[in-house]
Design an enzyme around this catalytic site. Structure first.
Site, PDB file in Angstrom:
ATOM      1  CD  GLN A  40      -2.577   1.348   2.673  1.00 41.68           C
ATOM      2  OE1 GLN A  40      -2.330   2.463   3.266  1.00 41.68           O
ATOM      3  NE2 GLN A  40      -2.899   0.430   3.309  1.00 41.68           N
ATOM      4  NE  ARG A  42      -0.613   5.687   6.653  1.00 44.04           N
ATOM      5  CZ  ARG A  42       0.141   6.588   7.568  1.00 44.04           C
ATOM      6  NH1 ARG A  42       1.424   6.701   7.579  1.00 44.04           N
ATOM      7  NH2 ARG A  42      -0.468   7.197   8.472  1.00 44.04           N
ATOM      8  CB  SER A 111      -9.031   2.098   9.146  1.00 45.30           C
ATOM      9  OG  SER A 111      -8.159   2.443   8.030  1.00 45.30           O
ATOM     10  CB  THR A 139       4.126   4.388  12.443  1.00 43.30           C
ATOM     11  OG1 THR A 139       5.407   3.549  12.628  1.00 43.30           O
ATOM     12  CG2 THR A 139       4.250   4.741  10.893  1.00 43.30           C
ATOM     13  CE  LYS A 140      -3.466   6.597  11.788  1.00 46.48           C
ATOM     14  NZ  LYS A 140      -4.307   5.820  10.784  1.00 46.48           N
ATOM     15  N   GLY A 171       2.114  -1.251  15.342  1.00 39.85           N
ATOM     16  CA  GLY A 171       2.953  -1.926  16.118  1.00 39.85           C
ATOM     17  C   GLY A 171       3.421  -3.303  15.890  1.00 39.85           C
ATOM     18  CE  LYS A 359      -3.827 -21.193  41.115  1.00 43.77           C
ATOM     19  NZ  LYS A 359      -3.628 -20.424  42.047  1.00 43.77           N
TER      20      LYS A 359
HETATM   21  C1  LIG Z   1      -4.167  -2.096   6.171  1.00 45.07           C
HETATM   22  C2  LIG Z   1      -4.294  -0.614   6.584  1.00 45.07           C
HETATM   23  N1  LIG Z   1      -4.946  -0.677   7.851  1.00 45.07           N
HETATM   24  C3  LIG Z   1      -5.406   0.559   8.259  1.00 45.07           C
HETATM   25  C4  LIG Z   1      -4.701   1.797   7.802  1.00 45.07           C
HETATM   26  C5  LIG Z   1      -5.025   3.126   8.364  1.00 45.07           C
HETATM   27  O1  LIG Z   1      -5.773   3.982   7.548  1.00 45.07           O
HETATM   28  P1  LIG Z   1      -6.412   5.274   7.921  1.00 45.07           P
HETATM   29  O2  LIG Z   1      -7.391   4.988   9.024  1.00 45.07           O
HETATM   30  O3  LIG Z   1      -6.967   6.050   6.584  1.00 45.07           O
HETATM   31  O4  LIG Z   1      -5.465   5.832   8.211  1.00 45.07           O
HETATM   32  P2  LIG Z   1      -4.131   6.834   7.461  1.00 45.07           P
HETATM   33  O5  LIG Z   1      -3.182   5.569   7.043  1.00 45.07           O
HETATM   34  O6  LIG Z   1      -4.721   7.449   6.032  1.00 45.07           O
HETATM   35  O7  LIG Z   1      -3.425   7.188   8.494  1.00 45.07           O
HETATM   36  C6  LIG Z   1      -3.770   1.793   6.782  1.00 45.07           C
HETATM   37  N2  LIG Z   1      -3.465   2.737   6.062  1.00 45.07           N
HETATM   38  N3  LIG Z   1      -3.645   0.263   6.005  1.00 45.07           N
HETATM   39  C1  LIG Z   2      -1.015   3.442   9.389  1.00 45.06           C
HETATM   40  C2  LIG Z   2      -1.593   3.002  10.365  1.00 45.06           C
HETATM   41  N1  LIG Z   2      -3.094   2.909  10.762  1.00 45.06           N
HETATM   42  C3  LIG Z   2      -3.086   2.365  11.886  1.00 45.06           C
HETATM   43  C4  LIG Z   2      -4.371   2.409  12.517  1.00 45.06           C
HETATM   44  O1  LIG Z   2      -4.510   1.917  13.771  1.00 45.06           O
HETATM   45  O2  LIG Z   2      -5.346   2.213  11.694  1.00 45.06           O
HETATM   46  S1  LIG Z   2      -1.626   2.082  12.865  1.00 45.06           S
HETATM   47  C5  LIG Z   2      -0.820   2.548  11.562  1.00 45.06           C
HETATM   48  C6  LIG Z   2       0.923   2.622  11.667  1.00 45.06           C
HETATM   49  C7  LIG Z   2       1.328   1.432  11.635  1.00 45.06           C
HETATM   50  O3  LIG Z   2       2.547   1.584  11.840  1.00 45.06           O
HETATM   51  P1  LIG Z   2       3.708   0.722  12.430  1.00 45.06           P
HETATM   52  O4  LIG Z   2       3.530  -0.799  11.599  1.00 45.06           O
HETATM   53  O5  LIG Z   2       5.051   1.119  12.056  1.00 45.06           O
HETATM   54  O6  LIG Z   2       3.503   0.357  13.943  1.00 45.06           O
END
Ligand SMILES: Cc1ncc(COP(=O)(O)OP(=O)(O)O)c(N)n1
Ligand SMILES: Cc1nc(C(=O)O)sc1CCOP(=O)(O)O
Length: 528
Positions: A40, A42, A111, A139-140, A171, A359
């Site tokens: 993907q 992004r 999502s 990351t976010k 994570g 337990k």
């Molecule tokens: C596979 C996957 N799952 C969740 C996300 C998160 O998408 P979104 O809620 O649109 O947030 P952003 O990625 O736009 O910050 C994702 N990108 N991929």
């Molecule tokens: C892009 C994204 N979306 C999320 C969600 O919760 O929908 S968490 C996330 C970041 C994932 O990054 P990492 O693998 O480095 O933790």
């Protein structure tokens, strides 16, 4: 026609996380070589022209490896590059509108952070859901609560019989991927189709290796889940075989003297250590987080008893390392219903690591299961217990994905398929302090015996990639309970035992003198 996608390892790009000197396309290429199955793109800050350029070049690479390309958020970019799909967040373009704008057969993923999101996604006819965040992530900036590993199963259950695919995100890395996959399986046996990862791959100087580790883990897990579901249909345990196997575990303990690492409460430390020694194993009661990694390599089993929670950090780390080493982890959530702190600590521990055995008495397990049927009274239970203990342990074992031991005058043990009822024990056990904690020790010791047996039977195994713990933990749990309860019966009958003061040393004596023959002859066991 819609493209069938293998979601096993879903790379979500993260250009801003590349290590110094690492080229984005080089990183993507290496990730693909390592086994990424979907990409993907992004881009949260790139302008349209830059996003388009990156998407086009990423697509070229993906095509070389026959891997589908998904575009995050931007339908215009997806259309422009003829991507295989789009990923939409809860506040992005509604799925119904996206469907109208995109060519037939375009994959749409959404999502999801809770069951309502999943239900909506199903009714909107999406192709897959991204469930997150499952762990904390840097990351976010997250705007929804972290679901936690144990929260994902309920969402996957919503997907039963829908054909929709699901990945978890947030994570996930090589070190916790197996825990994530195991711990997210629903009570109906519905597992994830894959994991979505940003930083563990994008931030790596060796994305090929990072991807390979994750991909191997997912593939091994998926195969194992299939086998597990098959085995649950064919499973059968004969009483005689169980007792013979349990006896072998005692022999293993005596022969190998495994180290039983116990993070336990300060009321019972000495007597738990003595019980360990009496069974022929070796106790270590270490709590400092700094030594958990080293200990995990040498221990036979870990017991986490949180009667007095003095080092939560130590408990978290010890469990994580025990999981990484595939060692048994017995969790005794003493008095978990008594305070909010205990409840949240138990949730944190169980979201971080996978217990092999949990337990507890009826009050403790009711609190863990959020059941109102039984009330806890401090570390004890008030009332008569569960109306159907067999069903209770079975369903909690499925939920927590481990062996459940419900203690009381009758002990109930389940792995989610079989239920074992044990009727040994003496009432005086309830009149000395820490007998419940000693039971945890005995279970951990027999689980170490089960681990040793697995290593003996299968020293190096391909299968160990997918197993979260080596050895039959159901047998370990049965062995531990039988050991203490049978020893208590023999001790109580001794002429030198005149009350609880003389009962306790006699109990240690009888653990010390326990033999496979006594275990098999005196066990009051029913397999249901
Ligand atoms: C596979 C996957 N799952 C969740 C996300 C998160 O998408 P979104 O809620 O649109 O947030 P952003 O990625 O736009 O910050 C994702 N990108 N991929
Ligand atoms: C892009 C994204 N979306 C999320 C969600 O919760 O929908 S968490 C996330 C970041 C994932 O990054 P990492 O693998 O480095 O933790």
């Amino acid at each position: 026609m819609r493209r069938e996608i293998d979601f096993s390892l879903y790379l979500v790009t993260g250009r801003e996380l590349l290590p110094p000197g690492k080229d984005y396309f080089e990183s993507i290429q290496e990730s693909l070589e390592g086994g990424v199955t979907v990409v993907q793109v992004r881009e949260k800050t790139a302008d349209t022209a830059e996003f388009l350029d990156i998407a086009l070049k990423t697509k070229e690479l993906c095509q070389k490896y026959d891997v589908p390309l998904i575009i995050n958020d931007r339908l215009d970019i997806a259309l422009a590059v003829k991507a295989d799909g789009v990923h939409l967040g809860q506040t992005d373009m509604p799925v119904s509108v996206a469907r109208q704008l995109l060519p037939a057969g375009t994959i749409i993923g959404v999502s999801c952070n809770n069951a309502d999101h999943v239900k909506n996604a199903i009714s909107e006819g999406v192709d897959y859901v991204g469930i997150g965040a499952v762990w904390g992530t840097a990351t976010k900036k997250l705007t929804s609560p972290i679901i936690g590993v144990r929260g994902v199963g309920a969402l996957l259950r919503e997907l039963d019989n829908t054909g929709l695919k699901a990945v978890a995100i947030g994570g996930i890395k090589g070190a916790n991927a197996l825990r994530t996959l195991h711990g997210t399986v629903s009570t109906t046996g519905h597992g994830l189709d894959g994991v979505a990862v940003v930083s563990d791959i994008a931030g790596s100087t060796k994305p090929r290796d990072a991807a390979r580790t994750l991909r191997d883990t997912v593939s091994a897990f998926k195969e194992q889940l299939q086998n597990e579901l098959q085995a649950s249909i064919n499973v059968s345990y004969a009483k005689k075989d169980v007792l013979t196997s349990v006896s072998k575990l005692l022999n293993n303990v005596k022969a190998y003297k495994p180290l039983i690492h116990q993070i336990t409460n300060n009321v019972v430390t000495t007597q738990s250590a003595n019980a360990t020694l009496a069974l022929g194993a070796s106790p270590i009661m270490a709590t400092a987080p700094e030594e958990m990694k080293d200990l995990s390599r040498v221990l036979g089993a870990l017991l986490v008893n949180f009667g007095t929670i003095t080092s939560k950090e130590g408990m978290l780390l010890a469990g994580q390392f025990a999981n990484e080493e595939k060692k048994p982890l017995v969790f005794d959530p003493v008095g978990v219903g008594a305070t909010d702190f205990r409840r949240t600590t138990a949730a944190q521990l169980l979201n971080t690591w996978q217990a092999s055995v949990i337990k507890g008495n009826a009050g403790e397990l009711a609190a863990l299961a959020d059941s109102k049927e039984v009330q806890a009274k401090g570390v004890d239970t008030s009332g008569t217990g569960f109306s159907d203990p067999a069903s209770f342990v079975k369903s909690l074992a499925r939920k927590e994905r481990c062996i459940i031991v419900l203690t009381g005058s009758t002990d109930w043990i389940s792995d989610g398929n079989v239920v074992i009822r044990l009727d040994n024990g003496h009432p005086m056990l309830g009149d000395i302090t820490g007998s419940g904690c000693m039971l945890g020790t005995c279970i951990a010791t027999f689980c170490a015996g089960a681990y040793l047996k697995a290593v003996e039977d299968e020293p190096i195994s391909e299968r160990s990639l997918s197993t979260i713990v080596r050895g039959d933990m159901l047998l370990g749990a049965v062995g531990g309970v039988l050991a203490l309860t049978i020893a208590s019966e023999i001790a109580a009958q001794r002429v030198d035992v005149r009350g609880t003061g003389t009962f306790f040393p006699a109990l240690i004596d009888e653990l010390y003198h326990l033999t496979p023959d006594k275990l098999t002859q005196l066990a009051k066991i029913q397999i249901l």
